[in-house]
Write a protein that holds these residues in place. Structure first.
Motif, PDB file in Angstrom:
ATOM      1  N   CYS A  13      34.158  43.945  25.082  1.00 25.67           N
ATOM      2  CA  CYS A  13      35.138  43.131  25.800  1.00 25.67           C
ATOM      3  C   CYS A  13      34.488  42.390  26.961  1.00 25.67           C
ATOM      4  CB  CYS A  13      36.277  44.016  26.302  1.00 25.67           C
ATOM      5  SG  CYS A  13      37.360  44.637  25.007  1.00 25.67           S
ATOM      6  N   ILE A  14      33.595  43.068  27.669  1.00 24.37           N
ATOM      7  CA  ILE A  14      32.910  42.409  28.791  1.00 24.37           C
ATOM      8  C   ILE A  14      32.015  41.284  28.285  1.00 24.37           C
ATOM      9  CG2 ILE A  14      31.169  42.745  30.592  1.00 24.37           C
ATOM     10  CD1 ILE A  14      32.398  45.482  31.129  1.00 24.37           C
ATOM     11  N   ALA A  15      31.317  41.518  27.180  1.00 22.95           N
ATOM     12  CA  ALA A  15      30.445  40.479  26.623  1.00 22.95           C
ATOM     13  C   ALA A  15      31.247  39.255  26.191  1.00 22.95           C
ATOM     14  CB  ALA A  15      29.653  41.029  25.441  1.00 22.95           C
ATOM     15  N   GLN A  16      32.397  39.492  25.561  1.00 21.11           N
ATOM     16  CA  GLN A  16      33.252  38.367  25.167  1.00 21.11           C
ATOM     17  C   GLN A  16      33.751  37.619  26.392  1.00 21.11           C
ATOM     18  OE1 GLN A  16      33.705  37.476  21.832  1.00 21.11           O
ATOM     19  NE2 GLN A  16      32.140  39.053  21.641  1.00 21.11           N
ATOM     20  N   GLY A  17      34.096  38.384  27.427  1.00 25.20           N
ATOM     21  CA  GLY A  17      34.521  37.759  28.669  1.00 25.20           C
ATOM     22  C   GLY A  17      33.408  36.972  29.329  1.00 25.20           C
ATOM     23  N   PHE A  57      39.938  39.284  28.439  1.00 28.25           N
ATOM     24  CA  PHE A  57      38.968  40.282  27.997  1.00 28.25           C
ATOM     25  C   PHE A  57      38.568  41.208  29.144  1.00 28.25           C
ATOM     26  CE2 PHE A  57      38.029  37.573  24.202  1.00 28.25           C
ATOM     27  CZ  PHE A  57      38.138  38.567  23.245  1.00 28.25           C
ATOM     28  N   TYR A  58      38.371  40.647  30.336  1.00 32.66           N
ATOM     29  CA  TYR A  58      37.998  41.471  31.487  1.00 32.66           C
ATOM     30  C   TYR A  58      39.125  42.441  31.858  1.00 32.66           C
ATOM     31  CZ  TYR A  58      33.950  38.462  32.578  1.00 32.66           C
ATOM     32  OH  TYR A  58      32.755  37.788  32.546  1.00 32.66           O
ATOM     33  N   GLN A  59      40.353  41.968  31.787  1.00 35.44           N
ATOM     34  CA  GLN A  59      41.484  42.833  32.115  1.00 35.44           C
ATOM     35  C   GLN A  59      41.547  44.011  31.158  1.00 35.44           C
ATOM     36  OE1 GLN A  59      43.559  42.635  34.784  1.00 35.44           O
ATOM     37  NE2 GLN A  59      44.309  44.626  34.061  1.00 35.44           N
ATOM     38  N   TYR A  60      41.336  43.745  29.895  1.00 40.30           N
ATOM     39  CA  TYR A  60      41.355  44.833  28.911  1.00 40.30           C
ATOM     40  C   TYR A  60      40.194  45.787  29.158  1.00 40.30           C
ATOM     41  CZ  TYR A  60      41.887  47.142  24.365  1.00 40.30           C
ATOM     42  OH  TYR A  60      42.072  48.071  23.369  1.00 40.30           O
ATOM     43  N   GLU A  63      40.989  48.053  32.054  1.00 33.45           N
ATOM     44  CA  GLU A  63      41.946  49.108  31.675  1.00 33.45           C
ATOM     45  C   GLU A  63      41.262  50.189  30.854  1.00 33.45           C
ATOM     46  OE1 GLU A  63      45.236  47.242  29.736  1.00 33.45           O
ATOM     47  OE2 GLU A  63      45.555  45.815  31.372  1.00 33.45           O
ATOM     48  N   LEU A  64      40.390  49.799  29.952  1.00 27.67           N
ATOM     49  CA  LEU A  64      39.682  50.773  29.126  1.00 27.67           C
ATOM     50  C   LEU A  64      38.739  51.640  29.960  1.00 27.67           C
ATOM     51  CD1 LEU A  64      38.758  48.466  26.100  1.00 27.67           C
ATOM     52  CD2 LEU A  64      40.369  50.376  26.039  1.00 27.67           C
ATOM     53  N   ALA A  65      38.000  51.002  30.849  1.00 32.84           N
ATOM     54  CA  ALA A  65      37.032  51.738  31.665  1.00 32.84           C
ATOM     55  C   ALA A  65      37.734  52.650  32.660  1.00 32.84           C
ATOM     56  CB  ALA A  65      36.116  50.753  32.398  1.00 32.84           C
ATOM     57  N   ASP A  66      38.841  52.169  33.232  1.00 36.31           N
ATOM     58  CA  ASP A  66      39.640  52.955  34.178  1.00 36.31           C
ATOM     59  C   ASP A  66      38.763  53.568  35.273  1.00 36.31           C
ATOM     60  OD1 ASP A  66      41.954  54.045  35.219  1.00 36.31           O
ATOM     61  OD2 ASP A  66      41.862  55.857  33.978  1.00 36.31           O
ATOM     62  N   ASP A  67      37.890  52.748  35.847  1.00 36.79           N
ATOM     63  CA  ASP A  67      36.964  53.236  36.867  1.00 36.79           C
ATOM     64  C   ASP A  67      37.194  52.588  38.229  1.00 36.79           C
ATOM     65  OD1 ASP A  67      36.106  50.666  36.359  1.00 36.79           O
ATOM     66  OD2 ASP A  67      34.124  51.234  35.608  1.00 36.79           O
ATOM     67  N   GLY A  68      38.357  52.006  38.398  1.00 33.97           N
ATOM     68  CA  GLY A  68      38.691  51.402  39.681  1.00 33.97           C
ATOM     69  C   GLY A  68      38.374  49.932  39.782  1.00 33.97           C
ATOM     70  N   ARG A  69      37.664  49.387  38.832  1.00 35.94           N
ATOM     71  CA  ARG A  69      37.333  47.964  38.869  1.00 35.94           C
ATOM     72  C   ARG A  69      38.483  47.136  38.323  1.00 35.94           C
ATOM     73  NH1 ARG A  69      32.012  46.975  35.611  1.00 35.94           N
ATOM     74  NH2 ARG A  69      33.074  48.428  34.203  1.00 35.94           N
ATOM     75  N   SER A  70      38.657  45.969  38.899  1.00 35.42           N
ATOM     76  CA  SER A  70      39.636  45.010  38.392  1.00 35.42           C
ATOM     77  C   SER A  70      38.911  43.961  37.548  1.00 35.42           C
ATOM     78  CB  SER A  70      40.349  44.321  39.552  1.00 35.42           C
ATOM     79  OG  SER A  70      39.429  43.508  40.273  1.00 35.42           O
ATOM     80  N   ALA A  71      39.686  43.088  36.932  1.00 32.88           N
ATOM     81  CA  ALA A  71      39.078  41.989  36.173  1.00 32.88           C
ATOM     82  C   ALA A  71      38.233  41.119  37.097  1.00 32.88           C
ATOM     83  CB  ALA A  71      40.168  41.155  35.500  1.00 32.88           C
ATOM     84  N   ASP A  72      38.698  40.898  38.323  1.00 29.85           N
ATOM     85  CA  ASP A  72      37.935  40.094  39.282  1.00 29.85           C
ATOM     86  C   ASP A  72      36.623  40.773  39.660  1.00 29.85           C
ATOM     87  OD1 ASP A  72      39.798  38.097  39.303  1.00 29.85           O
ATOM     88  OD2 ASP A  72      40.692  38.645  41.228  1.00 29.85           O
ATOM     89  N   ASP A  73      36.658  42.094  39.807  1.00 29.52           N
ATOM     90  CA  ASP A  73      35.427  42.821  40.133  1.00 29.52           C
ATOM     91  C   ASP A  73      34.380  42.627  39.043  1.00 29.52           C
ATOM     92  OD1 ASP A  73      36.551  43.830  42.466  1.00 29.52           O
ATOM     93  OD2 ASP A  73      37.253  45.670  41.493  1.00 29.52           O
ATOM     94  N   ILE A  74      34.826  42.725  37.798  1.00 28.13           N
ATOM     95  CA  ILE A  74      33.898  42.556  36.677  1.00 28.13           C
ATOM     96  C   ILE A  74      33.348  41.136  36.656  1.00 28.13           C
ATOM     97  CG2 ILE A  74      33.676  42.591  34.158  1.00 28.13           C
ATOM     98  CD1 ILE A  74      35.862  44.742  34.121  1.00 28.13           C
ATOM     99  N   ALA A  75      34.195  40.181  36.960  1.00 27.28           N
ATOM    100  CA  ALA A  75      33.775  38.781  36.910  1.00 27.28           C
ATOM    101  C   ALA A  75      32.836  38.409  38.042  1.00 27.28           C
ATOM    102  CB  ALA A  75      35.004  37.875  36.951  1.00 27.28           C
ATOM    103  N   PHE A  76      33.091  38.911  39.247  1.00 29.40           N
ATOM    104  CA  PHE A  76      32.413  38.374  40.420  1.00 29.40           C
ATOM    105  C   PHE A  76      31.474  39.321  41.156  1.00 29.40           C
ATOM    106  CE2 PHE A  76      36.439  35.867  40.260  1.00 29.40           C
ATOM    107  CZ  PHE A  76      35.861  34.640  39.963  1.00 29.40           C
TER     108      PHE A  76
END
Length: 254
Positions: A13-17, A57-60, A63-76
């Motif tokens: 999901c992260i790679a697709q994002g 994709f980042y939002q999903y 949610e899957l990782a459930d480690d406190g990160r948001s979609a924005d955290d993953i992106a930026f």
């Protein structure tokens, strides 16, 4: 049906994002720089489509990782080596012919890929693909029309279109390379066998090039490494601009 959470699924999901975000960010560079106003607006909308796809994709993944990160955290909030986008997406904007050549290669692949991803055994991924395929079909119509228009246009537009195609060609091979984690997801029906798409992709590209009176470049070189976090120098420069606000003002929200 949602499968058991696995690291390969999160990584996928992260790679697709990453693919969508980095390509979308690169396309935003055409805002106020396109050949005319209508194209300026069209490219901005394409960029927004891609960035919106990345967010889903980042939002999903969050949610899957459930480690406190948001979609924005993953992106930026990642360094360049943590991004797993394919290299073709991060290359500099180039001139308009180069951008359209890259769009054609990527859009053709995306349509083929998403047409199968809508049948993913993961209902969330299937839903994302169902939305994205509508956008990608529009993207492909645009890039195909521009490649034909420029390739079969004036002598200068033909030469620039051929040059742009040759400059990006060696990066297309990475579109069809699968990671070990991706192969696990293919076996469980979550992901799509991208290697199996090459023959159809190749025929469709040849059809467009023939109409555009362009020569298919030789397959003598290729550049890979994006999925392993090995990137060109261009990604770091892009991220320094893209991540500036989030890193300067942590936690800022609109």
């Amino acid at each position: 049906m949602r499968p058991l959470v696995s690291q390969p699924l999160i990584d996928y999901c992260i790679a697709q994002g990453d693919d969508a975000l980095i390509f979308g960010q690169r396309m935003t560079e055409w805002c106020y720089s396109a050949p005319f106003l209508e194209e300026d607006l069209a490219l901005a909308n394409v960029a927004l489509d891609l960035i919106g796809r990345a967010q889903m994709f980042y939002q999903y993944a969050a949610e899957l990782a459930d480690d406190g990160r948001s979609a924005d955290d993953i992106a930026f909030l990642r360094d360049a080596r943590s991004y797993t986008n394919l290299l073709i997406n991060e290359l500099p904007r180039g001139d308009f012919a180069f951008s359209m050549a890259r769009f054609l290669l990527v859009d053709t692949f995306n349509v083929l890929y998403l047409e199968q991803l809508v049948n993913s055994s993961d209902s969330r991924i299937a839903a994302i693909a169902a939305k994205a395929i509508k956008e990608s079909r529009y993207h492909l119509r645009r890039s195909r029309d521009w490649v034909v228009r420029l390739g079969d246009g004036t002598e200068e537009s033909h030469q620039r279109m051929q040059k742009g195609l040759e400059e990006v060609w060696g990066y297309h091979k990475e579109l069809f390379i699968e990671t070990a984690g991706e192969r696990e997801l293919i076996a469980s029906g979550v992901a799509v066998d991208r290697e199996a798409l090459y023959s159809t992709w190749s025929k469709q590209i040849d059809t467009v090039l023939a109409e555009a009176t362009l020569q298919r470049p030789e397959d003598g070189w290729k550049v890979v490494g994006g999925r392993d976090g090995i990137h060109t120098e261009h990604l770091g420069h892009m991220l320094s601009e893209m991540q500036y606000l989030q890193r300067s003002y942590p936690g800022v929200e609109w």
